[in-house]
Design an enzyme around this catalytic site. Structure first.
Site, short mmCIF file in Angstrom:
data_model
loop_
_atom_site.label_atom_id
_atom_site.label_comp_id
_atom_site.label_asym_id
_atom_site.label_seq_id
_atom_site.Cartn_x
_atom_site.Cartn_y
_atom_site.Cartn_z
N SER A 271 18.56 -28.27 -18.68
CA SER A 271 17.83 -28.55 -19.91
C SER A 271 16.36 -28.23 -19.69
O SER A 271 15.86 -28.27 -18.56
CB SER A 271 17.98 -30.02 -20.30
OG SER A 271 17.11 -30.38 -21.36
N TYR B 34 17.36 -39.23 -18.70
CA TYR B 34 17.92 -37.89 -18.87
C TYR B 34 17.03 -36.85 -18.18
O TYR B 34 17.53 -35.98 -17.46
CB TYR B 34 18.04 -37.58 -20.36
CG TYR B 34 18.68 -36.24 -20.65
CD1 TYR B 34 20.06 -36.07 -20.51
CD2 TYR B 34 17.93 -35.14 -21.04
CE1 TYR B 34 20.65 -34.84 -20.77
CE2 TYR B 34 18.51 -33.91 -21.30
CZ TYR B 34 19.88 -33.77 -21.17
OH TYR B 34 20.47 -32.55 -21.43
N LYS C 106 17.94 -34.33 -14.95
CA LYS C 106 17.85 -32.88 -15.00
C LYS C 106 16.79 -32.34 -14.03
O LYS C 106 16.97 -31.26 -13.45
CB LYS C 106 17.55 -32.41 -16.43
CG LYS C 106 18.66 -32.71 -17.42
CD LYS C 106 19.98 -32.05 -17.02
CE LYS C 106 21.05 -32.23 -18.07
NZ LYS C 106 22.33 -31.57 -17.72
#
Length: 254
Positions: free
Chosen positions: A146, A159, A163
């Site tokens: 991402s 999150y 990543k």
């Protein structure tokens, strides 16, 4: 003079595994690889939706098969990789997001996100590389990461951490496995219009933030990722490893 020839983007005769293949970006990756000639094993946790996707791809003339697999179950993951044998291409599109303000993050949500986005990703890569090494295959492992692996975002502390960690893991694996001819890279999309993405895009405040950050002036579509995964899977990218391919409309260009 002998003119150089463009390396082939075709994947005929190669076997690929795509996780998270029943919907969204994973489904797009499975279709793209199959369209390029690969035989694709489509893995996902939900049997019904996975079979529907495989049936539709088969009807379209693509060489695919289903594999029901829960990435959080490492024993099942290891057993599946062993049973399937060596792949030429592995695309990990399985991921989890539980967005909340950092001050409201629960240990349960933290563990769930890290369990899929880092732990499962690590051992999928290891199992895939072991198979490639044993079969003496020059393979390509691709993780759908991402843009949040390179920047921060509202309500995305866990999150983004998962990543960012994935990006570091890929660089380390690329260094280790380069001598084996095994390449490891990430694809880093911006917000993509998928059922999961619509949860954020449907919020007017978040949508305005997203559109302001994406310099091309629109959110991403699944098709925007499909060419990238074929490139990284194919001989066209034989000198590419340890890299992050940004598909973010210029978000991280600032």
């Amino acid at each position: 003079m002998t003119l150089p020839r463009t390396p082939s983007f075709r994947l005929d005769g190669r076997r690929a595994l795509v996780t998270g293949a029943s919907s969204g970006i994973g489904l797009g990756c499975a279709v793209a690889l199959a369209e390029a000639g690969a035989h694709v094993v489509c893995a996902a946790r939900g049997e019904g939706r996975l079979q529907d996707a495989v049936d539709e791809m088969t009807t379209a003339g693509l060489a695919v098969e289903p594999l029901v697999l829960d990435m959080a179950d490492l024993d099942a993951l290891t057993a599946a990789l062993t049973a399937q044998g060596a792949f030429d291409v592995v695309v990990n599109s399985a991921g989890l997001a539980r967005h909340s303000a950092a001050l409201e993050t629960t240990p349960e949500d933290y563990d769930a996100v890290m369990g899929i986005n880092q732990r499962a990703a690590h051992f999928l890569s290891v199992g895939a590389a072991q198979g490639m090494k044993s079969a003496r295959k020059r393979g390509s492992i691709i993780h759908i990461s991402s843009q949040m692996g390179h920047v921060g975002g509202i309500d995305r502390s866990v999150y983004a951490a998962s990543k960012h960690g994935l990006e570091g893991m890929v660089k380390a694996m690329a260094i280790e496995w380069g001598p084996l001819g095994i390449r490891v890279n990430t694809i880093c999309p911006t917000f993509i219009r998928t059922p999961l993405g619509e949860q954020t895009l449907s919020n007017p405040e978040r949508r305005a933030w997203i559109e302001e950050k994406i310099k091309l002036g629109r959110v991403g579509e699944i098709e925007d990722v499909m060419g990238a995964v074929v490139y990284l899977a194919s001989d066209a990218s034989l000198m590419v490893t340890g890299s992050a391919l940004m598909i973010d409309g210029g978000w991280t260009a600032d």
